[in-house]
Design a protein around this motif. Structure first.
Motif, PDB file in Angstrom:
ATOM      1  N   LEU A   1     -85.334  62.180 -45.687  1.00  0.00           N
ATOM      2  CA  LEU A   1     -84.189  61.814 -46.534  1.00  0.00           C
ATOM      3  C   LEU A   1     -84.643  61.295 -47.895  1.00  0.00           C
ATOM      4  O   LEU A   1     -83.805  60.894 -48.710  1.00  0.00           O
ATOM      5  CB  LEU A   1     -83.351  60.727 -45.855  1.00  0.00           C
ATOM      6  CG  LEU A   1     -82.729  61.067 -44.506  1.00  0.00           C
ATOM      7  CD1 LEU A   1     -82.010  59.849 -43.943  1.00  0.00           C
ATOM      8  CD2 LEU A   1     -81.763  62.235 -44.635  1.00  0.00           C
ATOM      9  N   ASP A   2     -85.932  61.307 -48.156  1.00  0.00           N
ATOM     10  CA  ASP A   2     -86.481  60.739 -49.384  1.00  0.00           C
ATOM     11  C   ASP A   2     -85.814  61.332 -50.622  1.00  0.00           C
ATOM     12  O   ASP A   2     -85.534  62.537 -50.677  1.00  0.00           O
ATOM     13  CB  ASP A   2     -87.984  61.009 -49.433  1.00  0.00           C
ATOM     14  CG  ASP A   2     -88.650  60.405 -50.648  1.00  0.00           C
ATOM     15  OD1 ASP A   2     -88.914  59.191 -50.628  1.00  0.00           O
ATOM     16  OD2 ASP A   2     -88.877  61.151 -51.624  1.00  0.00           O
ATOM     17  N   GLU A   3     -85.577  60.498 -51.630  1.00  0.00           N
ATOM     18  CA  GLU A   3     -84.855  60.952 -52.819  1.00  0.00           C
ATOM     19  C   GLU A   3     -85.576  62.065 -53.562  1.00  0.00           C
ATOM     20  O   GLU A   3     -84.933  62.883 -54.230  1.00  0.00           O
ATOM     21  CB  GLU A   3     -84.606  59.778 -53.761  1.00  0.00           C
ATOM     22  CG  GLU A   3     -85.863  59.083 -54.272  1.00  0.00           C
ATOM     23  CD  GLU A   3     -85.534  57.909 -55.190  1.00  0.00           C
ATOM     24  OE1 GLU A   3     -84.456  57.925 -55.829  1.00  0.00           O
ATOM     25  OE2 GLU A   3     -86.344  56.971 -55.260  1.00  0.00           O
ATOM     26  N   TRP A   4     -86.905  62.129 -53.465  1.00  0.00           N
ATOM     27  CA  TRP A   4     -87.656  63.142 -54.200  1.00  0.00           C
ATOM     28  C   TRP A   4     -88.245  64.224 -53.298  1.00  0.00           C
ATOM     29  O   TRP A   4     -88.499  65.337 -53.760  1.00  0.00           O
ATOM     30  CB  TRP A   4     -88.787  62.493 -55.002  1.00  0.00           C
ATOM     31  CG  TRP A   4     -88.297  61.480 -55.971  1.00  0.00           C
ATOM     32  CD1 TRP A   4     -88.547  60.127 -55.955  1.00  0.00           C
ATOM     33  CD2 TRP A   4     -87.445  61.706 -57.103  1.00  0.00           C
ATOM     34  NE1 TRP A   4     -87.903  59.512 -56.995  1.00  0.00           N
ATOM     35  CE2 TRP A   4     -87.223  60.451 -57.722  1.00  0.00           C
ATOM     36  CE3 TRP A   4     -86.842  62.841 -57.657  1.00  0.00           C
ATOM     37  CZ2 TRP A   4     -86.430  60.298 -58.860  1.00  0.00           C
ATOM     38  CZ3 TRP A   4     -86.056  62.693 -58.787  1.00  0.00           C
ATOM     39  CH2 TRP A   4     -85.861  61.439 -59.370  1.00  0.00           C
ATOM     40  N   ARG A   5     -88.484  63.904 -52.027  1.00  0.00           N
ATOM     41  CA  ARG A   5     -89.101  64.864 -51.117  1.00  0.00           C
ATOM     42  C   ARG A   5     -88.149  65.361 -50.033  1.00  0.00           C
ATOM     43  O   ARG A   5     -88.480  66.278 -49.289  1.00  0.00           O
ATOM     44  CB  ARG A   5     -90.328  64.239 -50.450  1.00  0.00           C
ATOM     45  CG  ARG A   5     -91.491  63.960 -51.400  1.00  0.00           C
ATOM     46  CD  ARG A   5     -91.974  65.226 -52.079  1.00  0.00           C
ATOM     47  NE  ARG A   5     -93.234  65.028 -52.802  1.00  0.00           N
ATOM     48  CZ  ARG A   5     -93.803  65.968 -53.544  1.00  0.00           C
ATOM     49  NH1 ARG A   5     -93.233  67.155 -53.677  1.00  0.00           N
ATOM     50  NH2 ARG A   5     -94.948  65.731 -54.172  1.00  0.00           N
TER      51      ARG A   5
ATOM     52  N   HIS B   1     -82.700  68.021 -50.854  1.00  0.00           N
ATOM     53  CA  HIS B   1     -81.640  67.766 -51.824  1.00  0.00           C
ATOM     54  C   HIS B   1     -80.538  68.820 -51.711  1.00  0.00           C
ATOM     55  O   HIS B   1     -80.838  70.005 -51.578  1.00  0.00           O
ATOM     56  CB  HIS B   1     -82.267  67.804 -53.226  1.00  0.00           C
ATOM     57  CG  HIS B   1     -81.332  67.420 -54.317  1.00  0.00           C
ATOM     58  ND1 HIS B   1     -80.892  66.137 -54.495  1.00  0.00           N
ATOM     59  CD2 HIS B   1     -80.733  68.156 -55.282  1.00  0.00           C
ATOM     60  CE1 HIS B   1     -80.080  66.096 -55.534  1.00  0.00           C
ATOM     61  NE2 HIS B   1     -79.970  67.312 -56.015  1.00  0.00           N
ATOM     62  N   PRO B   2     -79.244  68.411 -51.765  1.00  0.00           N
ATOM     63  CA  PRO B   2     -78.766  67.057 -52.084  1.00  0.00           C
ATOM     64  C   PRO B   2     -78.487  66.182 -50.878  1.00  0.00           C
ATOM     65  O   PRO B   2     -77.787  65.183 -50.991  1.00  0.00           O
ATOM     66  CB  PRO B   2     -77.467  67.354 -52.835  1.00  0.00           C
ATOM     67  CG  PRO B   2     -76.928  68.558 -52.109  1.00  0.00           C
ATOM     68  CD  PRO B   2     -78.144  69.390 -51.748  1.00  0.00           C
ATOM     69  N   HIS B   3     -79.007  66.509 -49.721  1.00  0.00           N
ATOM     70  CA  HIS B   3     -78.749  65.749 -48.506  1.00  0.00           C
ATOM     71  C   HIS B   3     -79.752  64.607 -48.382  1.00  0.00           C
ATOM     72  O   HIS B   3     -80.534  64.543 -47.430  1.00  0.00           O
ATOM     73  CB  HIS B   3     -78.833  66.667 -47.297  1.00  0.00           C
ATOM     74  CG  HIS B   3     -78.001  67.903 -47.417  1.00  0.00           C
ATOM     75  ND1 HIS B   3     -76.704  67.974 -46.943  1.00  0.00           N
ATOM     76  CD2 HIS B   3     -78.259  69.101 -47.989  1.00  0.00           C
ATOM     77  CE1 HIS B   3     -76.213  69.172 -47.198  1.00  0.00           C
ATOM     78  NE2 HIS B   3     -77.140  69.874 -47.846  1.00  0.00           N
ATOM     79  N   THR B   4     -79.778  63.723 -49.350  1.00  0.00           N
ATOM     80  CA  THR B   4     -80.829  62.715 -49.436  1.00  0.00           C
ATOM     81  C   THR B   4     -80.255  61.336 -49.691  1.00  0.00           C
ATOM     82  O   THR B   4     -79.060  61.164 -49.908  1.00  0.00           O
ATOM     83  CB  THR B   4     -81.814  63.062 -50.566  1.00  0.00           C
ATOM     84  OG1 THR B   4     -81.081  63.226 -51.785  1.00  0.00           O
ATOM     85  CG2 THR B   4     -82.555  64.351 -50.256  1.00  0.00           C
ATOM     86  N   THR B   5     -81.127  60.353 -49.686  1.00  0.00           N
ATOM     87  CA  THR B   5     -80.768  58.984 -50.014  1.00  0.00           C
ATOM     88  C   THR B   5     -81.302  58.645 -51.403  1.00  0.00           C
ATOM     89  O   THR B   5     -82.278  59.226 -51.857  1.00  0.00           O
ATOM     90  CB  THR B   5     -81.365  58.009 -48.977  1.00  0.00           C
ATOM     91  OG1 THR B   5     -81.013  56.677 -49.321  1.00  0.00           O
ATOM     92  CG2 THR B   5     -82.875  58.122 -48.890  1.00  0.00           C
ATOM     93  N   TRP B   6     -80.662  57.694 -52.079  1.00  0.00           N
ATOM     94  CA  TRP B   6     -81.150  57.241 -53.384  1.00  0.00           C
ATOM     95  C   TRP B   6     -82.243  56.195 -53.154  1.00  0.00           C
ATOM     96  O   TRP B   6     -82.156  55.060 -53.612  1.00  0.00           O
ATOM     97  CB  TRP B   6     -80.013  56.639 -54.192  1.00  0.00           C
ATOM     98  CG  TRP B   6     -79.032  57.630 -54.722  1.00  0.00           C
ATOM     99  CD1 TRP B   6     -78.089  58.324 -54.017  1.00  0.00           C
ATOM    100  CD2 TRP B   6     -78.868  58.028 -56.092  1.00  0.00           C
ATOM    101  NE1 TRP B   6     -77.367  59.126 -54.858  1.00  0.00           N
ATOM    102  CE2 TRP B   6     -77.818  58.962 -56.139  1.00  0.00           C
ATOM    103  CE3 TRP B   6     -79.522  57.682 -57.271  1.00  0.00           C
ATOM    104  CZ2 TRP B   6     -77.395  59.548 -57.324  1.00  0.00           C
ATOM    105  CZ3 TRP B   6     -79.098  58.265 -58.450  1.00  0.00           C
ATOM    106  CH2 TRP B   6     -78.043  59.188 -58.473  1.00  0.00           C
TER     107      TRP B   6
ATOM    108  N   PRO C   1     -73.917  66.669 -48.672  1.00  0.00           N
ATOM    109  CA  PRO C   1     -74.905  65.615 -48.826  1.00  0.00           C
ATOM    110  C   PRO C   1     -74.470  64.310 -48.193  1.00  0.00           C
ATOM    111  O   PRO C   1     -73.317  64.125 -47.840  1.00  0.00           O
ATOM    112  CB  PRO C   1     -75.024  65.467 -50.343  1.00  0.00           C
ATOM    113  CG  PRO C   1     -73.696  65.883 -50.856  1.00  0.00           C
ATOM    114  CD  PRO C   1     -73.210  66.965 -49.921  1.00  0.00           C
ATOM    115  N   MET C   2     -75.412  63.374 -48.086  1.00  0.00           N
ATOM    116  CA  MET C   2     -75.135  62.061 -47.535  1.00  0.00           C
ATOM    117  C   MET C   2     -74.533  61.149 -48.608  1.00  0.00           C
ATOM    118  O   MET C   2     -74.326  61.550 -49.736  1.00  0.00           O
ATOM    119  CB  MET C   2     -76.435  61.442 -47.006  1.00  0.00           C
ATOM    120  CG  MET C   2     -77.051  62.220 -45.872  1.00  0.00           C
ATOM    121  SD  MET C   2     -78.566  61.450 -45.376  1.00  0.00           S
ATOM    122  CE  MET C   2     -77.989  59.813 -44.921  1.00  0.00           C
ATOM    123  N   GLU C   3     -74.333  59.918 -48.232  1.00  0.00           N
ATOM    124  CA  GLU C   3     -73.676  58.964 -49.119  1.00  0.00           C
ATOM    125  C   GLU C   3     -74.330  58.876 -50.482  1.00  0.00           C
ATOM    126  O   GLU C   3     -73.673  58.927 -51.510  1.00  0.00           O
ATOM    127  CB  GLU C   3     -73.699  57.568 -48.486  1.00  0.00           C
ATOM    128  CG  GLU C   3     -73.234  56.491 -49.442  1.00  0.00           C
ATOM    129  CD  GLU C   3     -73.578  55.096 -48.976  1.00  0.00           C
ATOM    130  OE1 GLU C   3     -72.971  54.168 -49.503  1.00  0.00           O
ATOM    131  OE2 GLU C   3     -74.454  54.936 -48.115  1.00  0.00           O
TER     132      GLU C   3
END
Length: 498
Positions: free
Chosen positions: A249-253, A256-261, A388-390
Motif C-alpha cells: 500500500l506504500d504511497e510510492w511503491r 497506484h491509485p490503490h495506496t495510502t498517503w 482506490p483506498m481512502e
C-alpha cells in the motif's frame, strides 16, 4: 542478550493486517524494550493484540507494546495524529488494564494533525460517489496529508496543540478552506442520510473552538516534544519501530491509485535513526501471513473467497467505512516485490500458521498476456480493481509531479520465464516516486492470473509448520526468524532472531 541499545523495525510486507501489532507486543516482551515508536501512517491503523490473559485491543495510535507496564509510545514527526481519537482509545485501554497509556505517550511537534473538518471532507467525498465508492477508513488521514501538501503554510502540526489561540485560528481556516473546496461534493452528498452530521461540521462556525477546547484533555504541553527528544531515548535500551499499513500500500511503491498517503517501507524509521545518529544494533523484520489478505478495495491477484471459512477473522470485518476483509492464497510474487520495494529484510516473521491445512494454496507465478501488454497500451482494469483506498480519495495529482514517462519508455514491468514468456515470476521496481509507472504496473497486474498450486504439508500441525516455513525460506531466499501460531505472545516461536 540484547546489546546495550538496539532497534527493531517491524514492517508488513502485504496489504496490511499481517500481524505487526502482535509481533510488536512479543518483541517488546522478548527484548525488554522500553519504547515503541510509531513512524508512519496515522489513526486508521488497526493492530490487534491479545494478551496471554485474554485482554484484546485494536491499537490505532498507541504503540502495540502498551499492555506491558512502563512501555512508552512516541508518535514521530512522520505520523498523522487524530487528537480526539487518542482520547477515546486511551479510555478503551484504561478499561483493559492500561490506565496510564496517555501519560506514557509523547508526540513529535512536527506530526500533522487531523481536524474534524478533514475527517468530514473525506467522508463526504465518499458519500458523493454513491454506488461508485472508493473505500475509506473514514478518519481523515488522506485528506489531512492532501491539505498539508496543498497548503503547507496553513497545515496544523502537533506544536499548534500547545497554542490554543493559534489552534482555533488554523482550525477555522481549515474549515473555511475545505467548505469552499468541497462545494460540489457537499451538494452531491447532501441527499445521503449519513451526510448530515458531516455537513454540520463544515458549516457550524462554533466547531473550531469547541474542538480546540476538547483537545485540551490531551494535555498537549505534557505530550508534545521537540524532534530532539527521540535521540537520547534510543540510547537507553531497545526500541521497537512499529510500522503501519503494508508495503503493497506504500504511497510510492504500492499499486497506484490503490495506496495510502504514507511510506510503508523501512525508510521513515531509518531516516529517524539517521537523524538521531543511532549507532546501536539494527534489525529489520518483515511480517507475512501464511495466506494473503486485503481489507477493502484494490487489486488482489490470488483472492479466493472459498478459503474464507477455513480462516475465520475474529478481529477484522466489513463494518465501518473500510469495506470487506478479503483472503487468498499465499502470493510469492507480491512477497518478492515487497521485499525488493523495502530494500530487503534481515528476517521474516510468519503469522497465522495455526491456520495451515494439510493441503495449502500458494502462488509462485502468474499467467500474463504477451510481452507488449506490460510495455505499451494497457487494457482496462479488472472490475475487482476499480477503486482506490481512502488516502487516494482526493486529488492525487498533488503527488504526480514526477510522473512524466510514457508506458513504453519503462520497458517490461514483469520478469518472465524465458522458456514460457506468458509466465510472470516477478514484478519489476520502477523509478522511485514515479506514480505513472505505478499506475501502469497496477493495470498490467490486472491482466495477470495466478498460477495456483497446493502444497502437501503433511500431518500434525508442527510438521505442517516446518514444511511451510522451509518452503517460504526456499522460495523467497530469506530466513524465517519468528513463527506465530495464535494472537498472544505465548503463541510465538523464535527461530534464531538476533
Amino acid at each position: 542478550m540484547s546489546p546495550p541499545h538496539a532497534a527493531h523495525i517491524v514492517v508488513d510486507l502485504g496489504f496490511g493486517d499481517a500481524g505487526k501489532g502482535t509481533l510488536t507486543d512479543w518483541l517488546v516482551r522478548r527484548h525488554g524494550a522500553g519504547l515503541v515508536v510509531r513512524f508512519n501512517g496515522g489513526a486508521q491503523a488497526g493492530h490487534n493484540v491479545v494478551t496471554d490473559d485474554g485482554r484484546h485491543h485494536t491499537f490505532s495510535q498507541f504503540g502495540a507494546g502498551t499492555f506491558v507496564p512502563g512501555v512508552r509510545t512516541h508518535l514521530a514527526r512522520t505520523t498523522i495524529v487524530h487528537p480526539l481519537a487518542m482520547l477515546v482509545e486511551a479510555r478503551y485501554l484504561a478499561e483493559r488494564g492500561a490506565p496510564d497509556a496517555l501519560s506514557r505517550t509523547t508526540v513529535s511537534e512536527g506530526a500533522r494533525i487531523i481536524t474534524p473538518f478533514h475527517q468530514a471532507a473525506g467522508r463526504l467525498r465518499e458519500l458523493a460517489r454513491g454506488t461508485g465508492r472508493h473505500g475509506t477508513c473514514g478518519v481523515g488521514v488522506g485528506e489531512t496529508v492532501r491539505d498539508a501538501l496543498a497548503h503547507p503554510e496553513d497545515a496544523l502540526h502537533a506544536c499548534d496543540l500547545t497554542r490554543p489561540a493559534m489552534l482555533v485560528r488554523k482550525a477555522a481556516a481549515a474549515q473555511e478552506r475545505l467548505r469552499a473546496e468541497l462545494s460540489e461534493v457537499r451538494r452531491a452528498a447532501s441527499a445521503h442520510p449519513q451526510a448530515t452530521s458531516e455537513l454540520v461540521l463544515l458549516e457550524d462556525p462554533e466547531v473550531p473552538s469547541r474542538w480546540a477546547d476538547a483537545v485540551r484533555a490531551l494535555r498537549p504541553r505534557e505530550r508534545v516534544v521537540g524532534d530532539d527528544w527521540l535521540a537520547p531515548r534510543l540510547r537507553e535500551g531497545t526500541t521497537l519501530f512499529e510500522g503501519a499499513q503494508g508495503v503493497l500500500l506504500d504511497e510510492w511503491r504500492g499499486f497506484h491509485p490503490h495506496t495510502t498517503w504514507s511510506t510503508c517501507t523501512f525508510d521513515l524509521a531509518l531516516e529517524l535513526l539517521r537523524d538521531a545518529d543511532f549507532d546501536g544494533a539494527l534489525h529489520r523484520l518483515g511480517v507475512l501471513r501464511a495466506y494473503a489478505t486485503r481489507h477493502g478495495e484494490g487489486p488482489f491477484p490470488t483472492e479466493e473467497p472459498a478459503l474464507a471459512p477455513a480462516v475465520p477473522e475474529p478481529h477484522n470485518d466489513a463494518a465501518g467505512w473500510q469495506g470487506g476483509f478479503r483472503v487468498g492464497a499465499f502470493d510469492a510474487v507480491l512477497a518478492r516485490y515487497a521485499l525488493a520495494a523495502c530494500g530487503g529484510v534481515d528476517a521474516l516473521a510468519l503469522t497465522h500458521l495455526d491456520r495451515l491445512a494439510t493441503r495449502w494454496p500458494v502462488c509462485t507465478a502468474y499467467r500474463a498476456p504477451p510481452q507488449d501488454a506490460d510495455t505499451g497500451t494497457l487494457p482496462r482494469m479488472h472490475p475487482a480493481s476499480r477503486a482506490p483506498m481512502e488516502e487516494a480519495d482526493t486529488d492525487t495529482r498533488l503527488r504526480m509531479h514526477t510522473a512524466s514517462h510514457a508506458p513504453a519508455e519503462y520497458g517490461g514491468m514483469f520478469t518472465r520465464d524465458t522458456a514460457d514468456t506468458s509466465r510472470v515470476t516477478a514484478l519489476r521496481l520502477g523509478p522511485h516516486r514515479d506514480l505513472a509507472y505505478q499506475e501502469h504496473l497496477t493495470r498490467a497486474l490486472a491482466t495477470c492470473h495466478p498460477l495456483r498450486e497446493e502444497l502437501d504439508l503433511g500431518g500434525p500441525p508442527a510438521e505442517r509448520t516446518e514444511r511451510f516455513v522451509a518452503w517460504v525460506e526456499s522460495i523467497l531466499g530469506v530466513k524465517v526468524a519468528v513463527t506465530s501460531h495464535g494472537p498472544a505472545a505465548r503463541d510465538k516461536r523464535e527461530r534464531g532472531l538476533t
